[in-house]
Write a protein that holds these residues in place. Structure first.
Motif, mmCIF file in Angstrom:
data_model
loop_
_atom_site.group_PDB
_atom_site.id
_atom_site.type_symbol
_atom_site.label_atom_id
_atom_site.label_comp_id
_atom_site.label_asym_id
_atom_site.label_seq_id
_atom_site.Cartn_x
_atom_site.Cartn_y
_atom_site.Cartn_z
ATOM 1 N N GLY A 1 -7.998 -1.541 0.573
ATOM 2 C CA GLY A 1 -8.646 -0.291 0.957
ATOM 3 C C GLY A 1 -7.934 0.307 2.159
ATOM 4 O O GLY A 1 -7.115 -0.350 2.809
ATOM 5 N N GLU A 2 -8.268 1.559 2.462
ATOM 6 C CA GLU A 2 -7.608 2.267 3.570
ATOM 7 C C GLU A 2 -7.756 1.533 4.902
ATOM 8 O O GLU A 2 -6.792 1.381 5.642
ATOM 9 N N GLU A 3 -8.966 1.066 5.205
ATOM 10 C CA GLU A 3 -9.199 0.340 6.456
ATOM 11 C C GLU A 3 -8.447 -0.984 6.484
ATOM 12 O O GLU A 3 -7.910 -1.381 7.519
ATOM 13 N N GLU A 4 -8.402 -1.672 5.337
ATOM 14 C CA GLU A 4 -7.668 -2.940 5.253
ATOM 15 C C GLU A 4 -6.170 -2.714 5.466
ATOM 16 O O GLU A 4 -5.510 -3.504 6.151
ATOM 17 N N ARG A 5 -5.635 -1.645 4.873
ATOM 18 C CA ARG A 5 -4.207 -1.325 5.058
ATOM 19 C C ARG A 5 -3.908 -1.086 6.532
ATOM 20 O O ARG A 5 -2.949 -1.624 7.078
ATOM 21 N N ALA A 6 -4.731 -0.272 7.176
ATOM 22 C CA ALA A 6 -4.526 0.025 8.593
ATOM 23 C C ALA A 6 -4.635 -1.246 9.430
ATOM 24 O O ALA A 6 -3.834 -1.467 10.347
ATOM 25 N N ALA A 7 -5.612 -2.094 9.101
ATOM 26 C CA ALA A 7 -5.811 -3.327 9.859
ATOM 27 C C ALA A 7 -4.627 -4.274 9.714
ATOM 28 O O ALA A 7 -4.160 -4.850 10.705
ATOM 29 N N ILE A 8 -4.103 -4.431 8.499
ATOM 30 C CA ILE A 8 -2.993 -5.375 8.322
ATOM 31 C C ILE A 8 -1.722 -4.847 8.961
ATOM 32 O O ILE A 8 -0.985 -5.596 9.593
ATOM 33 N N VAL A 9 -1.473 -3.548 8.842
ATOM 34 C CA VAL A 9 -0.270 -2.970 9.453
ATOM 35 C C VAL A 9 -0.322 -3.120 10.973
ATOM 36 O O VAL A 9 0.635 -3.554 11.604
ATOM 37 N N SER A 10 -1.471 -2.789 11.572
ATOM 38 C CA SER A 10 -1.564 -2.902 13.033
ATOM 39 C C SER A 10 -1.624 -4.353 13.487
ATOM 40 O O SER A 10 -1.042 -4.713 14.512
#
Length: 155
Positions: free
Chosen positions: A134-143
């Motif tokens: 999901g969008e939040e998961e993508r942002a969390a893993i990238v950061s």
């Protein structure tokens, strides 16, 4: 009445499945294995050969030592990958003018063509991998990955 202490002589156990370094290793290996199918099927490359080709494609001329540092590969893996890419005529070696022990590695036109064919495949793989989240998961893993890299002085 004396209270008996509950001190155990049993060694402490590490649950690998919950140990973050182990989980990161397994995740990286799983992603690498899945991605390796793409460059193996399209160009018959091994992981070290792909890493060597992509390092030279991104950075241009490099030494084997620099390739090993950039790709976190042992020098024997770099050496074998360089030999195979040279056999395919995808790279050339040129001696250093000041130090005859050092060779500069550069992709040939054929090597650059193979690299250019694989870049869109790699970018597509990355997009599809991230699309599983999901969008939040993508942002969390990238950061999160960027933060760990910065703290471990990798990036």
């Amino acid at each position: 009445m004396a209270i008996k202490s509950e001190v155990s002589d049993a060694p402490e156990i590490l649950n690998l499945e919950n140990f973050l370094p182990y989980r990161l290793y397994r995740l990286a290996d799983a992603v690498s294995r899945e991605f390796s199918r793409i460059y193996k099927d399209s160009h018959g490359l091994t992981r070290p050969e792909w890493r060597t080709l992509s390092g030279l494609g991104q950075h241009g001329t490099m030494t084997a030592t620099a390739l090993g540092e950039q790709s976190a590969m042992h020098k024997t893996k770099v050496s074998r990958a360089v030999a195979e890419l040279e056999r395919r005529r995808w790279l050339v070696r040129s001696p250093d003018e000041n130090d005859r022990r050092v060779e500069h590695l550069t992709l040939t036109k054929a090597g650059l063509a193979a690299y250019s064919e694989m870049v869109p495949l790699a970018k597509s793989f990355e997009r599809e991998l991230l699309a599983r989240l999901g969008e939040e998961e993508r942002a969390a893993i990238v950061s999160g990955v960027a933060a760990l890299e910065a703290k471990l002085t990798l990036g």
